[in-house]
Design a protein around this motif. Structure first.
Motif, PDB file in Angstrom:
ATOM      1  N   ASN A  76      49.116 -62.064 116.722  1.00  0.00           N
ATOM      2  CA  ASN A  76      48.360 -61.650 117.902  1.00  0.00           C
ATOM      3  C   ASN A  76      47.711 -62.799 118.662  1.00  0.00           C
ATOM      4  OD1 ASN A  76      48.640 -58.766 118.035  1.00  0.00           O
ATOM      5  ND2 ASN A  76      47.488 -58.670 116.122  1.00  0.00           N
ATOM      6  N   CYS A  77      47.695 -63.979 118.060  1.00  0.00           N
ATOM      7  CA  CYS A  77      46.981 -65.119 118.648  1.00  0.00           C
ATOM      8  C   CYS A  77      47.486 -65.400 120.066  1.00  0.00           C
ATOM      9  CB  CYS A  77      47.174 -66.357 117.771  1.00  0.00           C
ATOM     10  SG  CYS A  77      46.296 -67.804 118.397  1.00  0.00           S
ATOM     11  N   GLN A  78      46.541 -65.708 120.961  1.00  0.00           N
ATOM     12  CA  GLN A  78      46.913 -65.997 122.350  1.00  0.00           C
ATOM     13  C   GLN A  78      47.444 -67.424 122.493  1.00  0.00           C
ATOM     14  OE1 GLN A  78      43.004 -64.986 123.484  1.00  0.00           O
ATOM     15  NE2 GLN A  78      43.481 -62.845 123.954  1.00  0.00           N
ATOM     16  N   ASN A  79      47.297 -68.207 121.443  1.00  0.00           N
ATOM     17  CA  ASN A  79      47.671 -69.615 121.530  1.00  0.00           C
ATOM     18  C   ASN A  79      48.214 -70.092 120.179  1.00  0.00           C
ATOM     19  OD1 ASN A  79      47.872 -72.224 122.547  1.00  0.00           O
ATOM     20  ND2 ASN A  79      45.800 -72.749 121.861  1.00  0.00           N
ATOM     21  N   PRO A  85      47.905 -69.198 113.457  1.00  0.00           N
ATOM     22  CA  PRO A  85      46.890 -68.841 114.452  1.00  0.00           C
ATOM     23  C   PRO A  85      46.035 -70.056 114.804  1.00  0.00           C
ATOM     24  CG  PRO A  85      46.221 -68.093 112.275  1.00  0.00           C
ATOM     25  CD  PRO A  85      47.614 -68.650 112.125  1.00  0.00           C
ATOM     26  N   ASP A  86      45.514 -70.102 116.035  1.00  0.00           N
ATOM     27  CA  ASP A  86      44.647 -71.237 116.397  1.00  0.00           C
ATOM     28  C   ASP A  86      43.216 -71.023 115.901  1.00  0.00           C
ATOM     29  OD1 ASP A  86      43.687 -69.297 118.094  1.00  0.00           O
ATOM     30  OD2 ASP A  86      43.753 -70.546 119.902  1.00  0.00           O
ATOM     31  N   ASN A  87      42.873 -69.779 115.600  1.00  0.00           N
ATOM     32  CA  ASN A  87      41.544 -69.423 115.077  1.00  0.00           C
ATOM     33  C   ASN A  87      40.410 -69.712 116.056  1.00  0.00           C
ATOM     34  OD1 ASN A  87      42.501 -68.420 112.612  1.00  0.00           O
ATOM     35  ND2 ASN A  87      42.560 -70.466 111.718  1.00  0.00           N
ATOM     36  N   THR A  88      40.758 -69.952 117.325  1.00  0.00           N
ATOM     37  CA  THR A  88      39.703 -70.208 118.311  1.00  0.00           C
ATOM     38  C   THR A  88      39.774 -69.262 119.505  1.00  0.00           C
ATOM     39  OG1 THR A  88      41.082 -71.887 119.360  1.00  0.00           O
ATOM     40  CG2 THR A  88      39.477 -72.666 117.754  1.00  0.00           C
ATOM     41  N   CYS A  89      40.928 -68.636 119.752  1.00  0.00           N
ATOM     42  CA  CYS A  89      41.012 -67.737 120.901  1.00  0.00           C
ATOM     43  C   CYS A  89      40.153 -66.496 120.628  1.00  0.00           C
ATOM     44  CB  CYS A  89      42.462 -67.351 121.187  1.00  0.00           C
ATOM     45  SG  CYS A  89      43.171 -66.224 119.985  1.00  0.00           S
ATOM     46  N   ALA A  90      39.922 -65.715 121.665  1.00  0.00           N
ATOM     47  CA  ALA A  90      39.023 -64.562 121.536  1.00  0.00           C
ATOM     48  C   ALA A  90      39.514 -63.606 120.452  1.00  0.00           C
ATOM     49  CB  ALA A  90      38.929 -63.841 122.877  1.00  0.00           C
ATOM     50  N   LEU A  91      40.829 -63.438 120.396  1.00  0.00           N
ATOM     51  CA  LEU A  91      41.376 -62.488 119.441  1.00  0.00           C
ATOM     52  C   LEU A  91      41.212 -62.969 117.995  1.00  0.00           C
ATOM     53  CD1 LEU A  91      44.291 -60.479 120.659  1.00  0.00           C
ATOM     54  CD2 LEU A  91      43.933 -60.761 118.205  1.00  0.00           C
ATOM     55  N   CYS A  92      41.490 -64.253 117.778  1.00  0.00           N
ATOM     56  CA  CYS A  92      41.308 -64.822 116.434  1.00  0.00           C
ATOM     57  C   CYS A  92      39.836 -64.755 116.025  1.00  0.00           C
ATOM     58  CB  CYS A  92      41.768 -66.281 116.396  1.00  0.00           C
ATOM     59  SG  CYS A  92      43.559 -66.488 116.327  1.00  0.00           S
ATOM     60  N   ARG A  93      38.964 -65.131 116.965  1.00  0.00           N
ATOM     61  CA  ARG A  93      37.540 -65.154 116.620  1.00  0.00           C
ATOM     62  C   ARG A  93      37.046 -63.759 116.250  1.00  0.00           C
ATOM     63  NH1 ARG A  93      36.548 -68.220 121.098  1.00  0.00           N
ATOM     64  NH2 ARG A  93      35.250 -66.556 121.941  1.00  0.00           N
TER      65      ARG A  93
HETATM   66 ZN    ZN Z   1      44.143 -67.349 118.318  1.00  0.00          ZN
END
Ligand code: ZN
Length: 362
Positions: A76-79, A85-93
Motif C-alpha cells: 500500500n505504500c505510496q513510495n 515500504p518507505d515507512n514515512t508516507c501517510a499510509l505507512c505512518r
Molecule cells: Zn509508505
C-alpha cells in the motif's frame, strides 16, 4: 544483514514498551533469519504481483505477524522502494501507529473466528479506504472453527482483486487442505542460534545494557529460535538488574540452570549413573533453577545426541553453540538410538506435567 536493522524509536520519557515491540522489524530487510520468505515477498511486491492469500507457518516468535504487517505497508505504500515500504508516507505512518484503515487483524484463538469471518464476508467486496489493498491477517489460524473455515473458503475461491489474506499459524497441519491449496505457503524457520545471539547483543548495546557476552549465548539457547522469546528474556533481565549483568545475575533473574549442570546431568546419563543425575538436578533446584527449563534443556541436548548418533546433525549448529555440539559429539557414541528416543519421550512428558510459576516461556 544486521546493518539494515532499524534503530529503535526514541522512547525517552515514555512508558516502557517491551523490547520485542520496539525492535519489531519495519522492512523486509530487517527481519532476522527468514530471508527465504522476505526475498520472495519483496520481489512479488516489486513486480506488483502479490498473491491473494498467504499461509505463514512456523514456530512462535519467528516473525510471522511482523512480516504480515510489513507486507500490508509494502503493498500500500505510496513510495515503495524496491518492494519495501518507505515507512514515512501517510499510509505507512498510519499503519505503524496502529491506525491503518485497511489492515484487519483477526485473532482466531479468541473466538474461533466465525463472527470475524462473517463480518469479513460482508465487507470484503468494498474497495479499500485508502490504499490499493485491504489486508486481512488471521492470527492463530489453526484455531478457526469449521464454520469459519467454510466461510473463508468461499471468499478465497473468488477473492476480490483488492483483498489480500495472510493466515498465520504454528500448526499448519490443522489448516484444511482446501484452504492450503489456495494459499502461497511460507515456512518460517526457527531463527539460527548465532543470529539470535547476535541480535540480542545488538539490541543490548543499543539499549545501553552492560551484559557479559556469554549471557547472550545462554539466552539464545533457551529461546530456541524464537526471537520474541529471546528479547522477552532480555527485557526481564533489564527489569531485574541495574548495572552490568554477568552469568550469575542472569541465572538468578531468569531461574536458568547452568550449562555445567545440564552437562553434568547428561554426563551422568551417559555413564548410566542415576545417582549423579539426581544429585545434579537437586543441586540445580536448590540453586534456584527452574526444573521445567532444566527438563527442556536436557531434551534439547538429548535430541542433539540423537541427531549426532544418526548422522542427521548437518544443521545442529543452527540450534546450539559450536562448543556444545563438539562436547555432545564426544558423548554420542556411548548412546543407543533407542535409549535416546525413550529418554526424550519421558522427559517431554515430565516437562508437560511439571508446570512452572517462575518462567512461562512456552
Ligand atoms: Zn509508505
Amino acid at each position: 544483514m544486521f546493518d539494515q536493522q532499524s534503530p529503535p524509536t526514541n522512547t525517552t520519557g515514555e512508558p516502557h514498551r517491551a523490547l520485542y515491540l520496539r525492535w519489531r522489524p519495519k522492512r523486509f530487510g530487517d527481519v532476522v533469519g527468514q530471508e527465504h520468505v522476505t526475498r520472495t515477498l519483496r520481489n512479488a511486491v516489486k513486480l506488483g504481483r502479490p498473491s491473494h492469500a498467504y499461509l505463514f507457518t512456523g514456530p512462535r516468535g519467528t516473525g510471522k505477524t511482523s512480516v504480515a504487517r510489513i507486507l500490508y505497508r509494502a503493498v500500500n505504500c505510496q513510495n515503495a522502494q524496491e518492494g519495501d515500504p518507505d515507512n514515512t508516507c501517510a499510509l505507512c505512518r498510519a499503519a505503524l501507529e496502529g491506525r491503518a484503515l485497511d489492515l484487519i487483524e483477526i485473532d482466531a484463538a479468541s473466538t474461533g473466528g466465525i463472527a470475524d469471518i462473517r463480518d469479513l464476508r460482508e465487507k470484503v467486496a468494498y474497495r479499500p479506504n485508502e490504499g490499493r489493498y485491504r489486508v486481512y491477517i488471521v492470527d492463530e489460524a489453526h484455531e478457526m472453527s469449521n464454520a469459519a473455515w467454510d466461510a473463508l473458503l468461499k471468499t478465497l475461491e473468488e477473492p476480490p482483486p483488492h483483498a489480500l489474506f495472510v493466515l498465520a499459524t504454528t500448526e499448519a497441519h490443522k489448516v484444511p487442505p482446501t484452504i492450503v491449496s489456495r494459499c502461497q505457503r511460507f515456512d518460517f524457520r526457527r531463527i539460527p542460534f548465532a543470529e539470535t545471539r547476535e541480535q540480542l547483543a545488538r539490541v543490548a548495546e543499543s539499549e545501553g545494557m552492560q551484559i557479559e557476552p556469554a549471557v547472550f549465548e545462554r539466552l539464545a539457547l533457551v529461546a530456541r529460535g524464537g526471537l520474541r522469546d529471546a528479547l522477552s528474556l532480555l527485557d526481564q533481565l533489564s527489569a531485574f538488574a541495574v548495572g552490568s549483568i554477568d552469568m550469575a545475575v542472569a541465572r538468578a533473574a531468569l531461574s536458568l540452570p547452568s550449562i555445567e549442570a545440564v552437562r553434568g546431568a547428561i554426563d551422568g546419563m551417559t555413564r548410566r549413573d542415576p545417582s549423579t543425575v539426581m544429585a545434579v538436578i537437586s543441586d540445580a533446584a536448590e540453586g534456584g533453577a527452574d526444573l521445567r527449563l532444566f527438563a527442556e534443556e536436557l531434551v534439547v541436548h538429548l535430541r542433539a545426541l540423537l541427531l549426532l548418533r544418526t548422522g542427521a546433525d548437518a544443521r545442529l549448529s543452527d540450534e546450539l553453540p559450536v562448543a556444545e555440539v563438539a562436547w555432545l559429539r564426544e558423548r554420542a557414541p556411548a548412546w543407543s538410538v533407542r535409549a535416546l528416543i525413550q529418554l526424550v519421550q519421558t522427559l517431554w512428558r515430565v516437562r508437560a506435567t511439571h508446570s512452572s510459576s517462575r518462567c512461562r516461556l512456552r
